[in-house]
Every structure is written in structure tokens, then in C-alpha cells.
Design an enzyme around this catalytic site. Structure first.
Site, PDB file in Angstrom:
ATOM      1  N   GLY A   1       1.979   4.379  13.339  1.00 35.95           N
ATOM      2  CA  GLY A   1       2.526   3.109  13.836  1.00 35.95           C
ATOM      3  C   GLY A   1       1.664   2.533  14.949  1.00 35.95           C
ATOM      4  O   GLY A   1       1.418   1.325  15.005  1.00 35.95           O
TER       5      GLY A   1
ATOM      6  N   GLU B   1       8.716  15.814  15.750  1.00 37.55           N
ATOM      7  CA  GLU B   1       9.298  15.671  14.413  1.00 37.55           C
ATOM      8  C   GLU B   1       8.618  16.647  13.452  1.00 37.55           C
ATOM      9  O   GLU B   1       7.408  16.579  13.239  1.00 37.55           O
ATOM     10  CB  GLU B   1       9.088  14.234  13.930  1.00 37.55           C
ATOM     11  CG  GLU B   1       9.799  13.935  12.637  1.00 37.55           C
ATOM     12  CD  GLU B   1       9.493  12.538  12.114  1.00 37.55           C
ATOM     13  OE1 GLU B   1       8.335  12.098  12.225  1.00 37.55           O
ATOM     14  OE2 GLU B   1      10.417  11.901  11.591  1.00 37.55           O
TER      15      GLU B   1
ATOM     16  N   LYS C   1       0.878  -1.181   0.000  1.00 38.66           N
ATOM     17  CA  LYS C   1       0.000   0.000   0.000  1.00 38.66           C
ATOM     18  C   LYS C   1       0.910   1.224   0.000  1.00 38.66           C
ATOM     19  O   LYS C   1       1.431   1.628   1.045  1.00 38.66           O
ATOM     20  CB  LYS C   1      -0.887  -0.021   1.250  1.00 38.66           C
ATOM     21  CG  LYS C   1      -2.249   0.636   1.103  1.00 38.66           C
ATOM     22  CD  LYS C   1      -2.186   2.133   0.857  1.00 38.66           C
ATOM     23  CE  LYS C   1      -1.930   2.942   2.111  1.00 38.66           C
ATOM     24  NZ  LYS C   1      -1.631   4.364   1.810  1.00 38.66           N
TER      25      LYS C   1
ATOM     26  N   GLU D   1       8.954   0.993  11.451  1.00 33.69           N
ATOM     27  CA  GLU D   1      10.045   1.960  11.245  1.00 33.69           C
ATOM     28  C   GLU D   1       9.399   3.336  11.319  1.00 33.69           C
ATOM     29  O   GLU D   1       8.702   3.745  10.386  1.00 33.69           O
ATOM     30  CB  GLU D   1      10.661   1.776   9.855  1.00 33.69           C
ATOM     31  CG  GLU D   1      11.293   0.427   9.620  1.00 33.69           C
ATOM     32  CD  GLU D   1      12.679   0.322  10.219  1.00 33.69           C
ATOM     33  OE1 GLU D   1      13.146   1.295  10.827  1.00 33.69           O
ATOM     34  OE2 GLU D   1      13.281  -0.749  10.088  1.00 33.69           O
TER      35      GLU D   1
ATOM     36  N   GLY E   1       6.521   4.728   8.593  1.00 35.74           N
ATOM     37  CA  GLY E   1       5.706   5.942   8.598  1.00 35.74           C
ATOM     38  C   GLY E   1       5.811   6.619   9.947  1.00 35.74           C
ATOM     39  O   GLY E   1       6.780   6.400  10.690  1.00 35.74           O
ATOM     40  N   SER E   2       4.829   7.414  10.285  1.00 37.32           N
ATOM     41  CA  SER E   2       4.914   8.208  11.513  1.00 37.32           C
ATOM     42  C   SER E   2       4.631   7.348  12.753  1.00 37.32           C
ATOM     43  O   SER E   2       3.988   6.292  12.658  1.00 37.32           O
ATOM     44  CB  SER E   2       3.924   9.357  11.445  1.00 37.32           C
ATOM     45  OG  SER E   2       2.620   8.836  11.409  1.00 37.32           O
ATOM     46  N   THR E   3       5.083   7.822  13.876  1.00 32.37           N
ATOM     47  CA  THR E   3       4.862   7.115  15.136  1.00 32.37           C
ATOM     48  C   THR E   3       3.362   7.055  15.444  1.00 32.37           C
ATOM     49  O   THR E   3       2.852   6.031  15.924  1.00 32.37           O
ATOM     50  CB  THR E   3       5.654   7.807  16.262  1.00 32.37           C
ATOM     51  OG1 THR E   3       7.050   7.664  15.946  1.00 32.37           O
ATOM     52  CG2 THR E   3       5.381   7.205  17.622  1.00 32.37           C
TER      53      THR E   3
ATOM     54  N   CYS F   1      13.502  10.558   7.911  1.00 31.78           N
ATOM     55  CA  CYS F   1      13.319  10.106   9.296  1.00 31.78           C
ATOM     56  C   CYS F   1      14.628  10.165  10.063  1.00 31.78           C
ATOM     57  O   CYS F   1      14.649  10.380  11.259  1.00 31.78           O
ATOM     58  CB  CYS F   1      12.758   8.692   9.308  1.00 31.78           C
ATOM     59  SG  CYS F   1      13.736   7.561   8.307  1.00 31.78           S
TER      60      CYS F   1
HETATM   61  P1  NAD Z   1       2.183   8.380   7.708  1.00 34.78           P
HETATM   62  O1  NAD Z   1       2.293   7.591   8.958  1.00 34.78           O
HETATM   63  O2  NAD Z   1       1.206   9.478   7.650  1.00 34.78           O
HETATM   64  O3  NAD Z   1       1.825   7.424   6.474  1.00 34.78           O
HETATM   65  C1  NAD Z   1       2.602   6.292   6.173  1.00 34.78           C
HETATM   66  C2  NAD Z   1       1.725   5.269   5.482  1.00 34.78           C
HETATM   67  O4  NAD Z   1       0.734   4.815   6.391  1.00 34.78           O
HETATM   68  C3  NAD Z   1       0.982   5.800   4.257  1.00 34.78           C
HETATM   69  O5  NAD Z   1       0.951   4.799   3.278  1.00 34.78           O
HETATM   70  C4  NAD Z   1      -0.412   6.053   4.813  1.00 34.78           C
HETATM   71  O6  NAD Z   1      -1.424   5.987   3.837  1.00 34.78           O
HETATM   72  C5  NAD Z   1      -0.550   4.912   5.798  1.00 34.78           C
HETATM   73  N1  NAD Z   1      -1.533   5.145   6.844  1.00 34.78           N
HETATM   74  C6  NAD Z   1      -1.932   6.333   7.371  1.00 34.78           C
HETATM   75  N2  NAD Z   1      -2.873   6.125   8.308  1.00 34.78           N
HETATM   76  C7  NAD Z   1      -3.081   4.795   8.371  1.00 34.78           C
HETATM   77  C8  NAD Z   1      -3.924   3.968   9.155  1.00 34.78           C
HETATM   78  N3  NAD Z   1      -4.771   4.474  10.043  1.00 34.78           N
HETATM   79  N4  NAD Z   1      -3.860   2.634   8.962  1.00 34.78           N
HETATM   80  C9  NAD Z   1      -2.999   2.092   8.069  1.00 34.78           C
HETATM   81  N5  NAD Z   1      -2.199   2.817   7.289  1.00 34.78           N
HETATM   82  C10 NAD Z   1      -2.222   4.160   7.445  1.00 34.78           C
HETATM   83  O7  NAD Z   1       3.655   8.872   7.398  1.00 34.78           O
HETATM   84  P2  NAD Z   1       4.121   9.787   6.185  1.00 34.78           P
HETATM   85  O8  NAD Z   1       3.690  11.183   6.466  1.00 34.78           O
HETATM   86  O9  NAD Z   1       3.757   9.151   4.898  1.00 34.78           O
HETATM   87  O10 NAD Z   1       5.712   9.666   6.318  1.00 34.78           O
HETATM   88  C11 NAD Z   1       6.463  10.433   7.182  1.00 34.78           C
HETATM   89  C12 NAD Z   1       6.771   9.671   8.452  1.00 34.78           C
HETATM   90  O11 NAD Z   1       7.446   8.451   8.136  1.00 34.78           O
HETATM   91  C13 NAD Z   1       7.712  10.435   9.353  1.00 34.78           C
HETATM   92  O12 NAD Z   1       7.281  10.318  10.672  1.00 34.78           O
HETATM   93  C14 NAD Z   1       9.040   9.710   9.171  1.00 34.78           C
HETATM   94  O13 NAD Z   1       9.930   9.836  10.230  1.00 34.78           O
HETATM   95  C15 NAD Z   1       8.594   8.312   8.965  1.00 34.78           C
HETATM   96  N6  NAD Z   1       9.627   7.530   8.271  1.00 34.78           N
HETATM   97  C16 NAD Z   1      10.328   6.598   8.983  1.00 34.78           C
HETATM   98  C17 NAD Z   1      11.345   5.875   8.361  1.00 34.78           C
HETATM   99  C18 NAD Z   1      12.133   4.832   9.110  1.00 34.78           C
HETATM  100  O14 NAD Z   1      12.774   4.008   8.465  1.00 34.78           O
HETATM  101  N7  NAD Z   1      12.118   4.823  10.432  1.00 34.78           N
HETATM  102  C19 NAD Z   1      11.641   6.112   7.018  1.00 34.78           C
HETATM  103  C20 NAD Z   1      10.906   7.076   6.335  1.00 34.78           C
HETATM  104  C21 NAD Z   1       9.892   7.772   6.977  1.00 34.78           C
END
Ligand code: NAD
Length: 489
Positions: free
Chosen positions: A234, A384, A176, A251, A229-231, A285
Site C-alpha cells: 500500500g 499480520e 491487475k 484496503e 493488499g498488504s500495508t 484481512c
Molecule cells: P500484496 O500486497 O503482496 O499484493 C497485492 C497486489 O499488489 C498483488 O496484485 C501484487 O502483485 C501487487 N503488488 C505487489 N507489489 C506491488 C508494487 N510494488 N506495486 C504495485 N503493485 C504491487 O498482498 P497479498 O499478499 O496479495 O495479499 C495479502 C494482503 O492483502 C494481506 O496483508 C491482507 O490483509 C490484505 N488484504 C486486505 C483486504 C482489505 O479489504 N483490507 C482484503 C484482502 C486482503
């Protein structure tokens, strides 16, 4: 007219069951980059069922590990041939500079694919020490159907961190992509389709997190969820996965300390710290968004750092002379603006930047920004921002630096600039993060496990270690004696 992209399910390009679509915007121009089928629960269900069939039966289930590796190599080869095209697609999709997609993200992605292609036939269990009348061994088996949910900042690269080890180990996958950046991943799928991956092995369902993402994380047919994605998200993913008790790897975000000691090489510390925060317009990140500078060199360091930050050329991501591109969306740009306003309100001093950059057309550009006089209790020191905003904080000595650096809910990366080898390694031990950089920042390597501690998540992408997340151990007991007859009957 903008290109139209469908979902990729069971080896076919299909519309969403709902018939719905959404627009993907080019952050460099603000214009529509493509129209994409919007996957929902029903599409996720179709994709998971296809992945299940491909896992349980058909050519993939029977394929020798070496042949899986060869297929992955073929895809890597094809990716290399189409590297320029993929780099441009990615730059239009998420605003990363063409210099960064062409010379960093895409080559790194091919490298990841090759790394795991080579591991496909090196998955092995153990023969255990056993008495003579028993044989006892372990098998390392694929887990099954992997659900991968990825962010927008490095769409193809982070997808590959999950796709390559999952497939090398013999799993199948449903991806996804982030709703902001689905196009490059769909273009990548054309490559996997061309080289002949069997139907259902890889499925891509673009859509929104609350719908498609939730459906994937909570689907009973998914055996493991791999999330970046974001904490905040997560937490939601983990909750969704509890429904069927599936293993999850997370992550997540970071608020990473970058610590500059007085004995560091000043010029290289400045240059490395600039890369640490402004690379990919701060949407990293691993970025060094909290910069700790020792009192004795603070003024000299900050003068040079600010001077160079002001020289960074913000501009069109497709122009190879640009040094910082646009933020990913208008919404994200507004979130950065809110953080900058909060910093000013809480009493930090805005040394430079802090405003939109207007000189590059209709996209979502922001200026490289520096806050000074930041204290650890401020939001700009704890949350962040995920943009080109660095918070500079003074420290006195090693103990002070360590205490301040570890004062965060996150623990993804840390950086230390020093010419004292002992200090560097002492700090590496003391810093609570998954990665420590000494005299460098924001480095990645296919062989180096990457992931977080504390609320930056758990599990490790990359490295041989990532194969553990996509395999499970089965223990097999074989009786070589005359037979088990405990009851003597
Ligand atoms: P996000 O958490 O908003 O979205 C990430 C993914 O999760 C997207 O595909 C989104 O559609 C999906 N998502 C959102 N809500 C969801 C839910 N309720 N259920 C299931 N899936 C859902 O993050 P973002 O804004 O796309 O990315 C930025 C974040 O990612 C930052 O916090 C960054 O630090 C983190 N990040 C971490 C790493 C790592 O390796 N630790 C790498 C890159 C980015």
C-alpha cells in the site's frame, strides 16, 4: 497439458508484448494450474489507452445509466449460471475450500454485482439552495480510468468490490490480478465478454507487482487507483500514485482483536472465534488473529477452543468434507513457519499446531495453530501472519481489553463477545477499527461499507458509500439574472 491464458485488452485476448508467460500453481496439489501471459509496462500502457478510449468515446461513454445497470445484471445472471464452475476454478487457483467458494465467496460476489447494478441509475447530484437569480447544482460524474490492483486471498470477490461500483458509475477499468491467482479473474472476464460489454471497458493484465502493478499505479492515464493488499505494498502504491497525484483507496492488512468477555455465551463465542481465525485458512484481512479472553473464563474457553481447533479437518480444497485447505504458496507457508518460530523464540507457548500438515498430498497445508502466554510486544501479537495462527492474550476488565485491543498499528476489524448490550455498544465505540462485530466475526454484506482505519488503509469498499470512490462532484453555476456586470462598463 495446463491451459494457457492470455491478457484481456480492448475486448481481445492477446499475448504479452514481451511474449513472456508464468505458471500459476494449484496450492492443493503443488501442480501447474495454468500458464498465463505475463503482462508488463507495455501491456499496461495498451490496456490504459484502451480504457481511456472506451471512457471518452464509443458505446460505453454514451450508454444510459439504466442500460449499464442492465448489462451488469446480465453478467450477474451469467455468473450465477456458472457459479459451480467459477467456484471450482477459484478453489484450484488459490486453495479456498470448495464449500467456501461455492457457498460464501461466489454467491457474495454475485450479490455485489447485483447491488451495484441496481445503483447504476441512482447516482445523483443536488440542486443547491440559491438566490432567485441563480441556479446552482452538482453533477456526480465518473472519475475516468480506474486501475485496480488486487490480492490473491479472494481473487474474484475483491476484484468485484472494485469492478462493480466503478462500472456502475460509468468508469472503465484496468485490473491487475495477483500473480498467484490470475486464472479465476480471466475466466470471469469471459462472462463479461459474453454478455457484451463494449471493448476496452474492462481490461485484465496479469503480471507481477513490481512490474505490471507499478506501471498501473504510476500510469499518467489512470485517474484513480483502487488497491487491496498488504500495508507494505500500500505504501509503494501511494508513492507511485504521487507521480501524477491520483486519488488512491487502500484496503490493507489487519491484526484484528477478538475479545471474549466472561458474560458471553461460551459455546457460540468458541465457534465464532474458530471461524474468525481459521476461515480461509487464516488468509483473511478481517481475521480475528489476536484473541483476548477474560481471566475468569480463560481456561474453560481455551480448553474448548483448542479441543475444537484440533478437530478441524485439513485437506484437499475440492473435497467438500475438508474444513481447512492449503495456504496459497510454498513461499507463504514458509513465512507462516517463520512467524511460528519467532513466537516460540519470544517465549509464547504453542498450545497446538505449529507444523505442516502432511496428510493431504503435495500442497501447502498447515495445521490450525494456537499460541498462549502471548504479550502485546511480541511479533506474533503485532504483525499480520495471514495464516491459521491465533495469539491468545488474557485481560482483566473492559478498560484493559480496550487498551490491549487498540495497541496495534492496524484498525480493520474487531470482535466483541458479550451478552451485555451496553458493554457491546460501549466497546464498539471504543475500538479503533473500520468494522466491529458483536457476537459474530468476519461477516460481509454488499450493503455494509468495509475498510480500515490507521495503517489498515482508507476508503470504503462495498455499500452505497463505495460509489463515492468512483465518482467526482462537478458544481455547475447558471446565472438567471440580467447578467454579471461588476464593473458597470
Ligand atoms: P500484496 O500486497 O503482496 O499484493 C497485492 C497486489 O499488489 C498483488 O496484485 C501484487 O502483485 C501487487 N503488488 C505487489 N507489489 C506491488 C508494487 N510494488 N506495486 C504495485 N503493485 C504491487 O498482498 P497479498 O499478499 O496479495 O495479499 C495479502 C494482503 O492483502 C494481506 O496483508 C491482507 O490483509 C490484505 N488484504 C486486505 C483486504 C482489505 O479489504 N483490507 C482484503 C484482502 C486482503
Amino acid at each position: 497439458m495446463a491451459a494457457f491464458y492470455q491478457l484481456f485488452i480492448d475486448g481481445k485476448w492477446v499475448d504479452a508484448a514481451s511474449g513472456r508467460t508464468f505458471e500459476s500453481i494449484n496450492p492443493g496439489t503443488g501442480e501447474v494450474n495454468g500458464v498465463v501471459a505475463e503482462g508488463g509496462e507495455e501491456d499496461i500502457d495498451r490496456a490504459v489507452n484502451a480504457a481511456r478510449r472506451a471512457f471518452e468515446s464509443g458505446p460505453w461513454a454514451k450508454m444510459a445509466p439504466g442500460d449499464r445497470g442492465r448489462l451488469l445484471y446480465k453478467a450477474a445472471q451469467k455468473m450465477s449460471e456458472k457459479l459451480d464452475f467459477l467456484a471450482e476454478t477459484e478453489s484450484k487457483d488459490n486453495g479456498l475450500l470448495i464449500n467456501e467458494t461455492k457457498h460464501i465467496a461466489m454467491p457474495a460476489t454475485v450479490d455485489v454485482l447485483e447491488f451495484y447494478a441496481g445503483l447504476a441509475n441512482k447516482v445523483q447530484g443536488d440542486t443547491l439552495a440559491s438566490p432567485a437569480d441563480r441556479l446552482n447544482y452538482t453533477l456526480k460524474e465518473p472519475i475516468g480510468v480506474v486501475g485496480a490492483i488486487v490480492p490473491w486471498n479472494f481473487p474474484i470477490m475483491i476484484t468485484m468490490w472494485k469492478l462493480a461500483p466503478a462500472l456502475a458509475a460509468g468508469n472503465t477499468i484496468v485490473i491487475k490480478p495477483a500473480e498467484q491467482t490470475p486464472i479465476s479473474t480471466l475466466e470471469l472476464m469471459k462472462i463479461f465478454e459474453d454478455v457484451g460489454f463494449p471493448d476496452g471497458v474492462i481490461n485484465v493484465v496479469p503480471g507481477y507487482g513490481e512490474t505490471a502493478g507499478q506501471a498501473l499505479a504510476s500510469h499518467s492515464g489512470v485517474d484513480k487507483v483502487a488497491f487491496t493488499g498488504s500495508t507494505h505494498t500500500g505504501r509503494l502504491i501511494m508513492q507511485a500514485a504521487t507521480k501524477h497525484l491520483k486519488p488512491v483507496s487502500l484496503e490493507l492488512g489487519g491484526k484484528n482483536p477478538n475479545i471474549v468477555f466472561e458474560d458471553a455465551d461460551l459455546e457460540s463465542a468458541v465457534n465464532g472465534s474458530l471461524f474468525g481465525i481459521y476461515f480461509a485458512q487464516g488468509q483473511v484481512c478481517a481475521s480475528g488473529s489476536r484473541m483476548f479472553v477474560q481471566d475468569s473464563i480463560y481456561d474453560e474457553f481455551m480448553d474448548l477452543f483448542a479441543k475444537k481447533a484440533e478437530m478441524i479437518r485439513v485437506g484437499d480444497p475440492l473435497d467438500p468434507t475438508s474444513q481447512m485447505g492449503p495456504q496459497v504458496t510454498e513461499k507463504h507457508l514458509q513465512s507462516i513457519e517463520r512467524y511460528v518460530a519467532a513466537g516460540v523464540e519470544e517465549g509464547a507457548s504453542l498450545r497446538t499446531g505449529g507444523e505442516r500438515y502432511q496428510g493431504a498430498g503435495g500442497g501447502y497445508y498447515y495445521t490450525p495453530t494456537i499460541f498462549e502466554n502471548v504479550t502485546s510486544d511480541m511479533r506474533i501479537a503485532q504483525e499480520e501472519i495471514f495464516g491459521p495462527v491465533v495469539s491468545a492474550i488474557r485481560f482483566t476488565d473492559e478498560a484493559d481489553a480496550l487498551a490491549k485491543a487498540n495497541d496495534t498499528i492496524y484498525g480493520l476489524t474487531s470482535g466483541v463477545w458479550t451478552n451485555d448490550i451496553k458493554r457491546g455498544h460501549r466497546m464498539a465505540r471504543g475500538l479503533k477499527s473500520g468494522t466491529v462485530y458483536i457476537n459474530t466475526f468476519s461477516m460481509l454484506d454488499s450493503a455494509a461499507p468495509f475498510g480500515g482505519t490507521k495503517q489498515s488503509g482508507f476508503g470504503r469498499d462495498l455499500g452505497i458509500e463505495a460509489m463515492d470512490m468512483y465518482t467526482q462532484t462537478k458544481n455547475v453555476w447558471v446565472d438567471l439574472s440580467d447578467g454579471l456586470n461588476w464593473y458597470g462598463l
